[in-house]
Design an enzyme around this catalytic site. Structure first.
Site, mmCIF file in Angstrom:
data_model
loop_
_atom_site.group_PDB
_atom_site.id
_atom_site.type_symbol
_atom_site.label_atom_id
_atom_site.label_comp_id
_atom_site.label_asym_id
_atom_site.label_seq_id
_atom_site.Cartn_x
_atom_site.Cartn_y
_atom_site.Cartn_z
ATOM 1 N N GLU A 35 43.860 23.228 80.659
ATOM 2 C CA GLU A 35 44.842 22.398 80.161
ATOM 3 C C GLU A 35 46.175 22.309 80.583
ATOM 4 O OE1 GLU A 35 43.252 20.331 77.969
ATOM 5 O OE2 GLU A 35 41.431 21.069 77.187
ATOM 6 N N GLU A 58 56.802 16.528 85.796
ATOM 7 C CA GLU A 58 56.993 16.877 84.381
ATOM 8 C C GLU A 58 58.391 17.553 84.102
ATOM 9 O OE1 GLU A 58 54.379 19.874 82.582
ATOM 10 O OE2 GLU A 58 53.794 18.568 81.088
ATOM 11 N N CYS A 89 53.067 18.739 75.984
ATOM 12 C CA CYS A 89 52.033 18.221 77.004
ATOM 13 C C CYS A 89 51.916 16.605 77.055
ATOM 14 C CB CYS A 89 50.764 19.075 77.056
ATOM 15 S SG CYS A 89 49.853 18.859 75.660
HETATM 16 P P1 NAD Z 1 53.041 28.371 82.347
HETATM 17 O O1 NAD Z 1 51.966 28.027 83.222
HETATM 18 O O2 NAD Z 1 54.291 28.898 82.990
HETATM 19 O O3 NAD Z 1 52.493 29.833 81.558
HETATM 20 C C1 NAD Z 1 51.501 29.432 80.548
HETATM 21 C C2 NAD Z 1 50.700 30.950 80.286
HETATM 22 O O4 NAD Z 1 50.457 31.472 81.717
HETATM 23 C C3 NAD Z 1 51.709 32.069 79.878
HETATM 24 O O5 NAD Z 1 51.132 32.767 79.043
HETATM 25 C C4 NAD Z 1 52.149 32.762 81.026
HETATM 26 O O6 NAD Z 1 52.417 34.073 80.883
HETATM 27 C C5 NAD Z 1 50.818 32.778 81.899
HETATM 28 N N1 NAD Z 1 51.043 32.996 83.288
HETATM 29 C C6 NAD Z 1 51.976 32.555 83.936
HETATM 30 N N2 NAD Z 1 51.660 33.011 85.454
HETATM 31 C C7 NAD Z 1 50.572 33.480 85.437
HETATM 32 C C8 NAD Z 1 49.696 34.140 86.297
HETATM 33 N N3 NAD Z 1 50.046 34.093 87.521
HETATM 34 N N4 NAD Z 1 48.338 34.504 85.889
HETATM 35 C C9 NAD Z 1 48.001 34.411 84.657
HETATM 36 N N5 NAD Z 1 48.658 34.131 83.666
HETATM 37 C C10 NAD Z 1 49.893 33.575 84.148
HETATM 38 O O7 NAD Z 1 53.249 27.337 81.225
HETATM 39 P P2 NAD Z 1 54.440 27.454 80.037
HETATM 40 O O8 NAD Z 1 55.866 26.917 80.686
HETATM 41 O O9 NAD Z 1 54.252 28.242 79.099
HETATM 42 O O10 NAD Z 1 53.905 25.879 79.141
HETATM 43 C C11 NAD Z 1 54.433 24.507 79.644
HETATM 44 C C12 NAD Z 1 53.423 23.886 80.487
HETATM 45 O O11 NAD Z 1 51.898 23.927 79.516
HETATM 46 C C13 NAD Z 1 53.549 22.522 80.613
HETATM 47 O O12 NAD Z 1 53.265 22.217 82.175
HETATM 48 C C14 NAD Z 1 52.780 21.676 79.623
HETATM 49 O O13 NAD Z 1 52.461 20.395 79.848
HETATM 50 C C15 NAD Z 1 51.512 22.546 79.585
HETATM 51 N N6 NAD Z 1 50.747 22.220 78.344
HETATM 52 C C16 NAD Z 1 49.518 21.585 78.570
HETATM 53 C C17 NAD Z 1 48.696 21.603 77.265
HETATM 54 C C18 NAD Z 1 47.711 20.657 77.599
HETATM 55 O O14 NAD Z 1 46.690 20.825 76.481
HETATM 56 N N7 NAD Z 1 47.156 20.094 78.613
HETATM 57 C C19 NAD Z 1 49.306 21.858 76.187
HETATM 58 C C20 NAD Z 1 50.535 22.576 76.110
HETATM 59 C C21 NAD Z 1 51.073 22.613 77.189
#
Ligand code: NAD
Length: 498
Positions: free
Chosen positions: A260, A392, A294
């Protein structure tokens, strides 16, 4: 800092992992600081999980899967799921306050998110009880073939900070209800409410090891979870580029993934739309959740015939939006989660000016100067080729574009790499359907803001995701389908070597 913040912070201690039924520190003893989005002061420490902590959690989850949880009768398993929902429901106010303290999301909105989280557990318990059944395929009088669904094993759940509690439960509930065990790696910027889930699940009395939380940095703890061979699936919500990296890193251990990801969703207002309702939806859809949403309508397309009137009304609303303390009931927009993100959103506003947009902003009270406050922002005169329209921003910032006709707006709306959601406002019913069907996105609303029915599929097209969560669609991800072929007669068997 307001007194309410101080009172909540006073009660915080170091956030521990929850592994095998116990709250424990990292083996290494390492921690990181949890910073207030409202004041940028340190609130408490969080255990920084490493690969050995993840390994401990996965082993505990594997043992629980093979043990009591795996053997448990369905009714008993689901009774735990209902109980978790009840316990959350009883603590909505408390959890919502923690969530607002940790993320900067306004309390009026976090209350609704936490209530929704309780519902997620009840919903999935009902869903599994009533809808998780197999299919039968009779073949003449020779075979009866039937399907069964079994849990996959240890589910690795990786979640973002923008609506942490709700999104975590959105994954935990179906994973546990279908019989898997879980290791959750919550976002490092919002650890508090994840710990609350662990406390609730601990009180609900689930067998140890069924549910585990390991806090930590994504590239360390998250990466170890992704690469662990004991983890059979990864459900990830977060940025598109992180999703792609996770799929690469998980490839060697052949896991299944649900992704997602990010969005840049259009909202389209035709000249025959209900002006006032469209206005409400446009403003709420970008500025709720501080714009860190999102499915936010971050690109507004207004028909040229109503552009001037509609934009005058949007600007008036933006000027009136109440920006302030996330724990204040009156607040509509709070501070962004973290300085890095705050700086990033501000840099996009500067970029918008360089790209030729006229930037119109609401107000932030002077007393809020210590927090990560970005005023509600409109980027007037945006055009499709600009980075601020393509990328975004994930803050309270909306790009404003205009259009001439249906064909023009469909082309512009689809001119991005994302495809999560879309919103169409028109009183021409046929056109509403037509445009919704023409937008390349996973979820469309006609004459409505984002209102979710838990039974429907949730997810994105294009770079916004892979797979669908929600309703019984989650079963395909969280269960293994088995087909059993049973011969009931003397069908032909080739007689090699006879
Ligand atoms: P992010 O990708 O930075 O982090 C998300 C999670 O991934 C965190 O727990 C982080 O610690 C982990 N992570 C980061 N690097 C990783 C790696 N190399 N390996 C494994 N895990 C890792 O995202 P964010 O900044 O926390 O959230 C914002 C983003 O989430 C926005 O792009 C938003 O659109 C998206 N989002 C999507 C939905 C959906 O349902 N499509 C819902 C909510 C948020």
């Amino acid at each position: 800092m307001s007194e309410q913040h101080n009172t909540l912070i006073k009660d915080l201690s170091t956030v521990l992992h929850y592994i095998d039924g116990e709250f424990v520190a990292s083996k290494s003893g390492e921690t990181f600081e949890n910073i207030s989005p409202f004041t940028n002061e340190s609130m408490n420490d969080v255990s920084a999980g490493q690969s050995d902590d993840i390994d401990r959690a996965v082993q505990a989850a594997e043992a629980a899967f093979k043990g009591e949880w795996g053997q448990m009768k369905l009714e008993e398993r689901l009774s735990y799921i209902y109980k978790i929902g009840d316990l959350i429901e009883a603590e909505v106010e408390e959890i919502a306050s923690l969530e607002s303290l940790d993320t900067g999301l306004p309390i009026r909105q976090t209350r609704k998110m936490v209530s929704r989280a309780a519902l997620n557990f009840r919903f999935y318990a009902d869903q599994v009880k009533n809808l998780m059944f197999g299919e039968v395929y009779p073949v003449d009088d020779e075979f009866v073939n039937y399907t069964t669904r079994t849990p996959v094993g240890v589910a690795g759940l990786i979640t973002p900070w923008n609506a942490p509690f709700m999104l975590e439960t959105w994954k935990i509930a179906p994973a546990l209800a279908t019989g898997n065990t879980v290791v959750l790696k919550p976002a490092e910027w919002s650890p508090l409410s994840a710990n609350r889930i662990a406390e609730v699940i601990d009180r609900a009395g689930l067998p140890k090891g069924v549910f585990n939380v390991v806090h930590g940095i994504g590239e360390v703890a998250g990466d170890a979870l992704v690469k662990h061979k004991g983890v059979k699936l990864i459900s990830f919500t977060g940025e598109t580029k992180t999703g792609s990296l996770i799929m690469k890193h998980g490839a060697d251990t052949l896991k299944r993934f649900s992704m997602e990801l990010g969005g840049k969703s259009p909202i389209i207002v035709f000249d025959d739309a209900d002006f006032d309702r469209a206005l409400d939806a446009v403003v709420w859809g970008i500025f709720s959740f501080n714009g860190e949403r999102c499915t936010a309508n971050s690109r507004l397309f207004v028909h040229e015939n109503i552009y001037d009137d509609f934009m005058a009304a949007v600007k008036e609303r933006v000027g009136n939006i109440k920006v302030g303390d996330p724990l204040d009931d009156a607040t509509e927009v709070g501070p962004l989660i973290k300085t890095e993100h705050f700086e990033n959103v501000k840099s996009y506003i500067e970029l918008a000016k360089e790209e030729g947009c006229d930037v119109i902003q609401g107000d932030v009270p002077e007393s809020m100067s210590r927090g990560n406050f970005v005023p509600p922002t409109l980027l007037i005169g945006a055009e499709s080729h600009m980075r601020v329209v393509q990328e975004e921003i994930f803050g309270p910032v909306m790009a404003i574009l205009s259009f001439t006709d249906e064909e023009d707006v469909v082309r512009q709306a689809n001119d991005v790499e994302y495809g999560l959601a879309g919103y169409v406002w028109t009183n021409n019913l046929a056109r509403g359907h037509r445009v919704a069907q023409a937008i390349d996105a996973g979820m469309l609303w006609v004459n409505s803001q984002n209102v979710r029915d838990l039974r429907t599929p949730f997810g994105g097209a294009k770079n916004s995701g892979i797979g669908r969560e929600g309703g019984y669609y989650a079963f395909d991800f969280y269960t293994e389908i088995k087909i059993i072929h049973v011969a009931i007669g003397d069908h032909h068997i080739p007689q090699f070597g006879k």
